[in-house]
Design a protein around this motif. Sequence first.
Motif, short mmCIF file in Angstrom:
data_model
loop_
_atom_site.label_atom_id
_atom_site.label_comp_id
_atom_site.label_asym_id
_atom_site.label_seq_id
_atom_site.Cartn_x
_atom_site.Cartn_y
_atom_site.Cartn_z
N GLU A 3 0.85 -1.19 0.00
CA GLU A 3 0.00 0.00 0.00
C GLU A 3 0.88 1.24 0.00
OE1 GLU A 3 -2.87 0.06 3.12
OE2 GLU A 3 -3.44 -2.06 2.85
N GLY A 4 0.35 2.33 -0.52
CA GLY A 4 1.10 3.58 -0.51
C GLY A 4 0.19 4.75 -0.84
N LYS A 5 0.78 5.94 -0.90
CA LYS A 5 0.03 7.17 -1.18
C LYS A 5 0.30 7.63 -2.60
CE LYS A 5 0.31 10.33 1.99
NZ LYS A 5 -1.03 10.20 2.64
N ILE A 6 -0.75 7.96 -3.34
CA ILE A 6 -0.57 8.52 -4.68
C ILE A 6 -0.08 9.96 -4.54
CG2 ILE A 6 -1.71 9.16 -6.85
CD1 ILE A 6 -3.75 6.95 -6.36
N ARG A 32 -12.98 2.17 -13.83
CA ARG A 32 -13.86 2.94 -14.71
C ARG A 32 -15.29 2.43 -14.61
NH1 ARG A 32 -11.63 3.47 -20.60
NH2 ARG A 32 -9.99 4.46 -19.37
N ASN A 33 -15.45 1.10 -14.56
CA ASN A 33 -16.78 0.52 -14.44
C ASN A 33 -17.46 0.92 -13.14
OD1 ASN A 33 -16.28 -0.78 -16.86
ND2 ASN A 33 -15.56 -2.67 -15.89
N LYS A 34 -16.66 1.05 -12.08
CA LYS A 34 -17.20 1.43 -10.77
C LYS A 34 -17.23 2.95 -10.58
CE LYS A 34 -15.51 -2.78 -8.49
NZ LYS A 34 -14.60 -3.31 -7.44
N LYS A 35 -16.84 3.68 -11.64
CA LYS A 35 -16.80 5.14 -11.61
C LYS A 35 -15.90 5.66 -10.48
CE LYS A 35 -21.27 5.73 -13.83
NZ LYS A 35 -22.63 6.33 -13.76
N ILE A 36 -14.77 4.98 -10.34
CA ILE A 36 -13.77 5.40 -9.36
C ILE A 36 -12.61 6.06 -10.10
CG2 ILE A 36 -12.09 4.63 -7.63
CD1 ILE A 36 -13.95 2.29 -7.02
N THR A 37 -12.30 7.28 -9.74
CA THR A 37 -11.14 7.97 -10.31
C THR A 37 -10.10 8.14 -9.21
OG1 THR A 37 -12.52 9.19 -11.88
CG2 THR A 37 -10.31 10.04 -11.47
N PRO A 38 -8.96 7.46 -9.32
CA PRO A 38 -7.92 7.67 -8.30
C PRO A 38 -7.47 9.12 -8.27
CG PRO A 38 -7.45 5.73 -9.66
CD PRO A 38 -8.57 6.47 -10.32
N VAL A 45 -3.97 0.42 -2.66
CA VAL A 45 -3.36 -0.92 -2.69
C VAL A 45 -2.94 -1.16 -4.13
CG1 VAL A 45 -3.72 -3.38 -2.30
CG2 VAL A 45 -4.86 -1.70 -0.82
N TYR A 46 -1.74 -1.67 -4.34
CA TYR A 46 -1.26 -1.88 -5.70
C TYR A 46 -0.48 -3.19 -5.81
CZ TYR A 46 3.36 -0.41 -4.04
OH TYR A 46 4.55 -0.33 -3.36
N SER A 47 -0.21 -3.59 -7.04
CA SER A 47 0.61 -4.77 -7.29
C SER A 47 1.63 -4.42 -8.36
CB SER A 47 -0.25 -5.95 -7.76
OG SER A 47 -0.82 -5.68 -9.03
N VAL A 48 2.72 -5.17 -8.39
CA VAL A 48 3.75 -4.97 -9.41
C VAL A 48 3.93 -6.29 -10.16
CG1 VAL A 48 6.14 -4.33 -9.87
CG2 VAL A 48 4.91 -3.22 -7.99
N LEU A 57 -5.01 -1.54 -7.37
CA LEU A 57 -6.03 -2.56 -7.15
C LEU A 57 -7.21 -2.03 -6.33
CD1 LEU A 57 -3.74 -5.61 -6.25
CD2 LEU A 57 -4.64 -4.97 -8.49
N GLU A 58 -6.93 -1.11 -5.42
CA GLU A 58 -7.99 -0.64 -4.52
C GLU A 58 -7.65 0.77 -4.02
OE1 GLU A 58 -9.74 -1.67 -0.04
OE2 GLU A 58 -8.35 -3.05 -1.01
#
Length: 293
Positions: A3-6, A32-38, A45-48, A57-58
Motif C-alpha cells: 500500500e502507498g500514497k498517490i 472505470r466501471n465502478k466510476k472510481i477515479t484515483p 493498494v497496488y501490485s507490481v 487494485l484498490e
Amino acid sequence: MPEGKIIKALSGFYYVETDDTIVECRGRGNFRNKKITPLVGDEAVYSVEKSGEGYLLEIKDRKNELVRPPIANVDQAILVFSAVEPNFSPNLLDRFLVLIEFNEIKPLIVITKIDLCNETQLQSVLEYVDYYRQIGYEVCLTSSKTEEGLEKVLPHLANKISVFAGQSGVGKSTLLNAINPELDLKTGIISTHLGRGKHTTRHVELIKIGEGLVADTPGFSSLEFIDIEAEDLSYCFIEMREKSQECKFRGCTHLKEPKCAVKEAVENGEITTERYNHYVSFIDEIRDRKPRY
C-alpha cells in the motif's frame, strides 16, 4: 499487497510512494466501471507485475476530496493573503473560508508582506487578525523578505497534506521558498502552479516541504458556491454555526426571522457587521445561481 500514497497523477499514470520508493501504476479497468477515479492523496493498494508494471487494485476510503483541484485526504488549506500589494481582502478570505469549511478542511490563514505596511495599514490588518483569531482561526503574520513569522508556519505543515490557495500576487511561491530554501530548484514549478503563472500543466503533485506534503496545484480554480445550498451557508461561518443553535426557529436563515440569535450577535458586536454582510451577499449569490440540470 503493498500500500502507498498517490503523490502524482499524470496522463493516466499514478505514482505511488511507499517506504521511500515510488512505483508508476496504471488503474485497473474495473475502476472505470465502478466510476472510481484515483486522486492524488489517495491511499491505494497496488501490485507490481513481473514486467515491472504497477497496477492500482484498490482505493481506500477518503476522508474528503476536492474537485478543483482534484485531490483527496487534504488535512488543511493554507490561505495566503497579503497585507498590501494587493491589499488585504476580507471578502475574498471569507469566500475561501466558506469553501474550506464546507469541505471540512482545517484552514490556516497566512498574511504576507507585513513589512510593506505603514502604521495605519498594519493596524487595520491587525484588527481583522484579532477577530479571526477570536472566532477560532489560526493566523500567522509573515514577511518573506525579513523572514518574520516563517518559523510559525512550518510546524503547521508537519505530517499533513496541505493545499495552498489565496489572492493572486501575494507571493505564495516566495513564501514557500522562504520557508524551505531547498525548494529553490523547484521555483519554476512552484511559481507557475501555486502562483497561477504562465504554465499550462494542470496535473496535481505532492511535494515534500519540511515534514509534510504540499499540493503543487493552482489552488481553487473555482470560487463559486456550486455545491453549497443556502441552508448550508451559516454552517460555513463558524461563529454563526454556534449561534444558530440559539435561534427560535430551526432552519433559520438569519435574514428576516424573529428572535434570531445570529442577528442579535451582530447587533451586540459578537459577530462583525462586515462578516454578516458577506454572509448575506453569499446567500443572495447562491439563491440567484442558475439551477443545474
